[in-house]
Enzyme design. Structure first.
Site, mmCIF file in Angstrom:
data_model
loop_
_atom_site.group_PDB
_atom_site.id
_atom_site.type_symbol
_atom_site.label_atom_id
_atom_site.label_comp_id
_atom_site.label_asym_id
_atom_site.label_seq_id
_atom_site.Cartn_x
_atom_site.Cartn_y
_atom_site.Cartn_z
ATOM 1 N N GLU A 218 -1.717 13.650 18.964
ATOM 2 C CA GLU A 218 -1.528 13.887 20.399
ATOM 3 C C GLU A 218 -2.597 13.162 21.226
ATOM 4 O O GLU A 218 -3.148 13.710 22.182
ATOM 5 C CB GLU A 218 -1.531 15.384 20.704
ATOM 6 C CG GLU A 218 -0.348 16.125 20.107
ATOM 7 C CD GLU A 218 -0.290 17.576 20.523
ATOM 8 O OE1 GLU A 218 0.814 18.063 20.844
ATOM 9 O OE2 GLU A 218 -1.345 18.238 20.532
ATOM 10 N N GLU B 160 6.604 18.195 16.203
ATOM 11 C CA GLU B 160 6.247 19.602 16.373
ATOM 12 C C GLU B 160 7.292 20.284 17.246
ATOM 13 O O GLU B 160 7.252 20.160 18.478
ATOM 14 C CB GLU B 160 4.853 19.753 16.991
ATOM 15 C CG GLU B 160 3.728 19.279 16.098
ATOM 16 C CD GLU B 160 2.348 19.572 16.674
ATOM 17 O OE1 GLU B 160 2.246 20.412 17.599
ATOM 18 O OE2 GLU B 160 1.367 18.962 16.201
#
Length: 662
Positions: free
Chosen positions: A193, A277
């Protein structure tokens, strides 16, 4: 001279970084990424060795589950219809001290990956070096902070050189487990991320090159989601890296997911859609409500993902437990406070913290079956049984002053952070400072009334005068004042007083967003920011209470335990014994009527408890228990009780609102 030597060392390091940056910059492509690994893609479809593959995956973290249960969780993955296991790697556990590595026991990464292979699962490898994961410091080792100029997740040479050393050792464990060498690893993530944190694609290029230099050849990917949805800010836009790795997305809400999907589709006609995710639940902070996701929302979002012909990874499929002091924290920039994560990483996932089947699991299994028409689904394995072992009476007690004799003492001219102590240095070699636990600062004073904390350390402080608690500070910011006069002796007694300041490291922040430096500000304890009547504290005795394995051995074998005579209100250890007459089963330790601390079970730190909730029980895996006598040792900071109770059921949603700072 020394200054000249330092100049050349710094200049050489800077040139090294420039050369690295130049070499990776030369690799930048101007067209969308194409995989050279076993896993490729075309026309939005993955192909493994030339055969179409939809990735149906679940996140399972070996470091949150005892090794005896890895196989059980993997079998439940297969029975759910999954074909892939996704995992993170915690740098802070594998390299606890600079250059000292650990890949044994619960950290036997190679064994875990090989076991997944035997279970018929591919592996998606997410090595970090930063992983977030609600894990202390996002998996970064706290000894990085001993460098006062450290800038993590950047091209700072001090950080990059450490990453290179770590990746060299880590990849030696897994490079032979890649699919093109006969192993199960089919894809490798470049950082984690990163688009929420930085727009420096040069750092991602450095990490990718480091992976390649250490033998990684499988498909590279990144994963990003929204970090400010209301303003439309997402990592895909912020750090365009789609020419070097496959962009994948993270979300829980399908509305956000659709917008991210469309962004990926706009980058290339070939990129397959992958949800790295899909947040099947969420984590909890102490003092907040237990988070759950409704079965209706879960089912409808998963249906939408599958209808998009997208691949998906459940984060989490099985969460497990933040054993020891490994739970992370978040800094709330609006409320200006530290919010720390609970011990349980149940996450409202498809399997409970103890690995039990949930209704969410059954919904996912059915939807996956409908999407794949797989006819050879394994039967769902049974859950591991639980046992109510009953109450354990507290028989012995060890006060704080005795505890201090079991740890090393440092005499310093100020209050320095735990990471800066030379706690693990041997013969002048730096093995890192104190990592976790508590730290106590002790000063003998003859006068003074007002204790002031500037640049408040964001953790939890308790102030004692002559052994009496006079203040508990938590969640405040700069210039906090404590009146310590009420701890003074009377005129007929000696005027000298002992001032103790106990600081609990409640967990380092594991997530920082664009434009913040919070990850570089995670020193724990006091950093010369404590003043008595305006004067800095000097002549300080510092006791690092790391409460690691070596400390436990000294604690358990110590002969200065006192007979427990009833409830106390001061920090100390409390010990009892549990007899089990047969093979132990899983259980939950209820900390009802205790206040705040952590628990050892046969030397295993099963985690923190806090009566403010929502978590009220600690999961104790059967393998942590033994047939015969079991030692239960509790560190309680405040109000103790006469017993603790092992029970069959967990309590993760009992929020207490009127417990004050304690």
């Amino acid at each position: 001279d020394n200054m000249e030597t330092k100049f050349y060392v710094i200049a050489f390091a800077a040139m090294t970084v420039i050369l690295i940056a130049s070499s990776v910059s030369a690799q930048i492509s101007d067209s969308p990424y194409v995989s050279n690994g076993s896993l490729t893609f075309q026309n939005r479809t993955f192909y493994l060795d030339g055969n179409p593959l939809r990735i149906l995956s679940g996140s399972l973290h070996y470091f949150r589950v005892v090794p005896e249960y890895w196989w059980d969780r993997m079998r439940k993955m297969k029975a759910c219809g999954l074909n892939t296991l996704t995992l993170y790697v915690p740098w802070n556990l594998h390299e606890p001290y600079p250059g000292k590595y650990n890949f044994k026991g619960i950290l036997d990464l190679k064994r875990f990956i090989n076991m997944a292979h035997r279970a018929g699962l591919y592996v998606i490898f997410r090595p970090g070096p930063y992983i977030c994961s609600e894990w202390d410091y996002g998996g970064l080792p706290p000894w990085l902070l001993r460098d006062p100029d450290m800038k993590v997740r950047t091209n700072y040479h001090g950080y990059q050189s450490r990453v290179q050393s770590y990746f060299s050792r880590l990849m030696s464990e897994v490079s032979d487990l890649q699919h093109h060498k006969g192993g199960p690893i089919i894809a490798v993530q470049v950082e984690n991320e990163f688009g929420s944190y930085s727009n420096d694609t040069g750092h991602l290029l450095f990490l990718k090159k480091t992976l390649i230099d250490n033998g990684i050849r499988e498909l590279f990917f990144t994963s990003d989601g929204y970090f400010n949805y209301t303003e439309g800010l997402n990592g895909l836009d912020n750090t365009p890296f789609y020419t070097e790795a496959l962009p994948t997305v993270n979300f829980q809400d399908i509305e956000q997911g659709e917008q991210l999907f469309r962004k990926v589709e706009a980058l290339s006609d070939d990129f397959p859609l992958m949800v790295t995710e899909y947040w099947s639940g969420w984590f909890d902070h102490w003092g907040t409500e237990h988070h759950t996701q409704s079965l209706q929302d879960f089912g409808s979002t998963l249906t939408a993902i599958l209808n998009r012909s997208a691949s998906v990874n459940f984060y989490m499929f099985h969460g497990g437990t933040n054993f020891g002091f490994m739970s992370g924290a978040n800094w709330d920039f609006k409320e200006i406070t530290l919010k720390t994560d609970v011990t349980s990483y149940d996450y409202d996932a498809l399997l409970t913290e103890a690995g039990d089947i949930t209704e969410k699991y059954r919904i996912a299994r059915q939807l996956i079956y409908e999407a794949t028409k797989e006819r050879n689904r394994p039967e769902i394995p049974y859950d591991t049984p639980k046992e109510d072992w009953g109450a354990v009476s507290i028989k012995q007690y060890m006060p704080l002053e005795t505890i201090l004799t079991l740890t090393k003492k440092f005499s310093e001219n100020g209050t320095i952070p735990m990471e800066m102590l030379d706690l693990h240095s041997v013969d002048g070699v730096d093995f890192g400072g104190q990592r976790y636990g508590y730290i106590l600062y002790q000063v003998n004073i003859t006068e003074g009334h007002n204790l002031t904390f500037t640049e408040f350390p964001r953790d939890r402080i308790e102030v004692f005068v002559d052994g009496n608690s006079v203040a508990i500070l938590e969640g405040m910011v700069d210039n906090v004042n404590v009146n310590i006069s009420r701890g003074r002796h009377t005129d007929t007694q000696p005027k000298g007083r002992v001032l103790d300041i106990l600081v609990e490291n409640r967990g380092r922040v594991n997530y920082g967003i664009m434009g913040t430096t919070i990850l570089d500000e995670q020193l724990k304890g006091l950093n010369n920011n404590c003043f008595l009547d305006g004067e800095p504290l000097t002549d300080v005795e510092i006791y690092p209470l790391e409460f690691d394995d070596d400390f436990y051995k000294r604690l358990s074998g110590n002969h200065e335990w006192e007979v427990y005579s009833g409830q106390t209100d001061l920090p100390g250890f409390y010990r009892g014994r549990l007899f089990i007459g047969y093979t132990p089963l899983d259980s939950y330790l209820s900390m009802k009527d205790w206040t705040k601390g952590f628990v050892y079970v046969n030397g295993h730190n099963v985690g923190r408890y806090w009566n403010k909730g929502p978590q009220q029980t600690l999961f104790v895996p059967g393998p942590y228990l033994r047939q015969g006598f079991n030692e239960i040792i509790i560190f309680e900071q405040h109000k103790s009780n006469n017993s603790v109770k092992f029970q069959e059921t967990y309590i993760l949603d009992a929020l207490q609102v009127d417990v004050g700072h304690a």
